[in-house]
Design an enzyme around this catalytic site. Structure first.
Site, PDB file in Angstrom:
ATOM      1  N   ASP A  43       0.676  -1.132  -0.048  1.00 43.41           N
ATOM      2  CA  ASP A  43       0.028  -0.044   0.095  1.00 43.41           C
ATOM      3  C   ASP A  43       0.815   1.182  -0.016  1.00 43.41           C
ATOM      4  O   ASP A  43       1.972   1.388   0.719  1.00 43.41           O
ATOM      5  CB  ASP A  43      -0.838   0.006   1.332  1.00 43.41           C
ATOM      6  CG  ASP A  43      -2.148   0.886   1.191  1.00 43.41           C
ATOM      7  OD1 ASP A  43      -2.416   1.500   0.004  1.00 43.41           O
ATOM      8  OD2 ASP A  43      -2.476   1.179   2.265  1.00 43.41           O
ATOM      9  N   ASN A  91     -10.023  -2.383  -7.334  1.00 42.49           N
ATOM     10  CA  ASN A  91      -9.136  -1.489  -7.587  1.00 42.49           C
ATOM     11  C   ASN A  91      -9.767  -0.867  -9.061  1.00 42.49           C
ATOM     12  O   ASN A  91      -9.068   0.095  -9.898  1.00 42.49           O
ATOM     13  CB  ASN A  91      -7.817  -1.740  -7.702  1.00 42.49           C
ATOM     14  CG  ASN A  91      -7.188  -1.951  -6.502  1.00 42.49           C
ATOM     15  OD1 ASN A  91      -6.147  -2.600  -6.205  1.00 42.49           O
ATOM     16  ND2 ASN A  91      -7.568  -1.088  -5.539  1.00 42.49           N
TER      17      ASN A  91
END
EC number: 2.5.1.-
Length: 263
Positions: A43, A91
């Site tokens: 991340d 995503n």
């Protein structure tokens, strides 16, 4: 000429010193039990780029270097399996240009890293739904699988178009189908059986899950498999996540007592 030679010699000695220190660090970590399977939520690429006034794709490009660095570190340590959360089913909501760039990364990784992965005896695989992925992305993944299928070392898995809830639903659907066809009886339904229908059927559950960039949640990643995993979080964004930080996570794992519900 002499000045250049001295500069090269200093650099060579420093590299040799760092290499020796790295060997000693690895040897020290290998004295205690290592996690068999490490899973990582990578991340912070976009925030890393934004902080530097760069487009988000620059963060993903920098993050690829970290993938390479941590893959080498895990392999050098002797980790059996490394799983990297690369692209979630959520995503797809990101900007189109960013998604397109991410879908091209397997092709880039194929060009730059396949030879090293083969030489390291690493086997590459994908966890997730192939449906919905561009053909050029799938083609690169197939080439990775084919080129490394005989390798017997560390298993490097990319969780791509992956969502854990979807994975569990998919497993349940397959179990129901096999029960209807007579391949399975309801009497054999247990945790072990469900595990055999997940994408990770031939992998041990992660012993350690690492997440970078300061978020302290699992984000629909391996919900079933992480039931007894040790979790390790850092504020460092993925492009800046170093080999030493990876070693620190392993070291912290080794200090913990894993009781699996026992006293």
């Amino acid at each position: 000429m002499i000045r250049a030679l001295k500069k090269w010699l200093i650099g060579y000695k420093e590299e040799a010193r760092q290499t020796e220190e790295g060997r000693e660090r690895i040897a020290s970590l290998q004295k205690a039990p290592l996690p068999r399977h490490v899973a990582i939520i990578m991340d912070g690429n976009g925030r890393w780029a934004k902080k530097r006034g760069l487009p988000r794709v620059a963060g993903h490009r920098a993050g690829m270097k970290t993938v390479r660095r941590i893959t080498r570190a895990a392999d050098d340590l002797g980790i059996e399996a490394l799983t990297l959360y690369s692209f979630s089913t959520e995503n797809w909501k990101r900007p189109k240009d960013e998604v397109n760039y991410l879908m091209g990364l397997p092709e880039e990784f194929l060009r730059t890293d396949l030879d090293e992965l083969v030489s390291r005896n690493i086997r590459v695989r994908m966890l997730g739904e192939e449906e919905g992925l561009p053909e050029h992305t799938l083609d690169a993944i197939r080439k990775f699988k084919e080129a490394t299928k005989e390798n017997t070392g560390m298993i490097l898995s990319f969780a791509l178009n992956y969502g854990s809830r979807a994975e569990i639903i998919h497993a349940i659907e397959r179990i129901i189908d096999d029960m209807k066809s007579g391949k399975l009886s309801k009497d054999v339904l247990d945790e072990s059986l469900i595990g055999q229908y997940l994408y990770t059927a031939d992998l041990p559950d992660p012993d350690l899950m690492i997440r970078t960039s300061g978020e302290v949640r699992i984000s629909n990643f391996m919900l079933w498999q992480l039931a007894y995993s040790e979790l390790w979080f850092t504020d460092v964004q993925w492009p800046d996540f170093s080999k030493e930080m990876f070693y620190q996570a392993i070291e912290d794992f080794q200090r913990r007592s894993r009781r699996y519900g026992a006293v």
